[in-house]
Design a protein around this motif. Structure first.
Motif: not given
Length: 416
Positions: A58, A148, A318, A314, A277
């Motif tokens: 990320g 994203g 992020l 995820q 994302s």
């Protein structure tokens, strides 16, 4: 992992002989190669390494978004109005590297490739559902961001991006509720398996075609397109270009895109996931519902993403992207709070940003994939649905942006 092929059903119905996995692309004896690799891939259990690697991925993703300048809503609007090709250069560069990495992994670590490809594809969905969802995604992107790129905007201090993110959370929740109420049934019967180009061609023509044949060929074609676009619309450095390369305000979107595409490598090797994302929004929305288990049980789309390392990687990704963009902005001299409407380095008005956020995540969840999930991952993995979705996303996005532009809906500063 989503069970999606008829091979999975066959494996459960009859006990298969133990067969060693080969790193070659030669068919395995006693069982279809894809079935055996699928079974091996399903045995992977994500651990803390998944979260750590997800965080680092990320950070690199956010850094690249910021350096490539696709965190700016005006860059995205410019792409869809065909006046600025920064986003396309970055997207195609990422896809090129992604093709190469997926091709190599399919050759030398096939079970990791299959695991990531199946997980990214999710459950089989009718192509019309994917087409409609990605069309909504494309329409929402014309209001300044995708699931994203908004992370890069947030990390850079663009205030309306937080409205976009909030709209995305609402979009994730609304689709989850709609899905629980049977919204997906309106698209007709689901296919029995996800369609991948290499498998379709191999089965229909009884050929020895392997995934890497298509992957490397696609990478070659995409690289030619990138070179052509760069020749016709060369990169112009922005802001500070003094000092070391890390303090540059911007990098070539081709380089930034290559970094994004390269994130597939740690994803496949250590996380066994492809970059994406929109699922992270679902996990975040699901957390309050864990206090109300009976309610959560009635919303399967939230429940399946509510807990576990596999679900939380995820959101960690992020978070890392926001941090990576903030670090990049700080070193490049552009980290500041921008809440003044009219700033070319800022965003669209808050209302528009919220609506855009709702559309991009609602559409992504309907299609089971966002710009990264379908465009950079699914497309380069040979998913037919992702190929269709990518075309719909850009086609509808261009049409919508042109309507907004020539109807005077865009403020003048966003078209600079």
């Amino acid at each position: 992992v989503s069970t999606q092929s008829t091979g999975h059903k066959i494996m459960r119905q009859r006990k298969m002989p133990a067969v060693e996995i080969s790193d070659s692309n030669q068919p395995l004896s006693g069982i279809d190669e894809d079935e055996q690799i699928d079974e091996r891939a399903r045995q992977f259990k994500p651990g803390m390494t998944t979260l750590v690697v997800g965080l680092l991925m990320g950070v690199a993703f956010g850094w690249a978004l910021r350096k490539g300048e696709v965190y700016l809503p005006r860059r995205i609007v410019g792409q869809f109005t065909l006046t600025d090709f920064t986003m396309l250069k970055m997207f195609l560069s990422a896809a090129t590297v992604s093709c190469i990495i997926h091709g190599l992994i399919s050759m030398f670590a096939p079970e990791r490739f299959v695991r990531a490809r199946n997980d990214n594809a999710g459950d089989p969905k009718p192509v019309i559902q994917v087409a409609l969802g990605t069309s909504l995604l494309g329409a929402g992107m014309t209001l300044g961001n995708c699931p994203g790129t908004v992370l890069g905007s947030m990390g850079s201090g663009i205030a309306p991006a937080f409205a976009t993110f909030g709209g995305g959370l609402v979009g994730a929740l609304v689709w989850a509720i709609a899905s629980a109420m049977g919204a997906e049934n309106m698209f007709g019967d689901r296919p029995t398996a996800v369609a991948f180009a290499d498998r379709l061609l191999r089965n229909r023509h009884h050929s020895q075609l392997q995934f890497w044949h298509l992957s490397f060929g696609t990478a070659a074609l995409l690289s030619i397109v990138v070179v052509l676009i760069e020749y016709l619309s060369p990169y112009v450095p922005q802001g500070n270009q003094d000092g070391d390369i890390f303090s540059y305000t911007s990098w070539s979107p081709v380089i930034a895109g290559m970094i994004v595409g390269a994130m597939q490598l740690p994803g496949l090797l250590f996380v066994r996931r492809s970059i994406g994302s929109s699922s992270g929004y679902v996990t975040l929305v699901a957390q309050p519902f864990r206090l109300f288990p009976r309610v959560l049980d009635k919303i399967p789309a939230l429940k399946c993403k509510s807990s576990g390392v596999g679900a939380f990687w995820q959101p960690i990704y992020l978070l890392g992207a926001v941090g990576g963009a903030a670090l990049s902005a700080y070193l490049g001299g552009r980290l500041e709070w921008r809440d003044t409407i009219g700033d070319p380095l800022g965003g669209l008005p808050y209302g528009s940003s919220f609506v855009g956020g709702f559309l991009i995540v609602f559409g992504s969840r309907m299609a089971d994939g966002c710009t990264s999930g379908h465009g950079i991952s699914g497309f380069t993995q040979g998913s037919i649905n992702s190929v269709v979705g990518t075309c719909c996303m850009f086609g509808v996005g261009i049409a919508t942006a042109m309507i907004l532009k020539y109807s005077g809906a865009y403020p003048s500063y966003i078209l600079q």
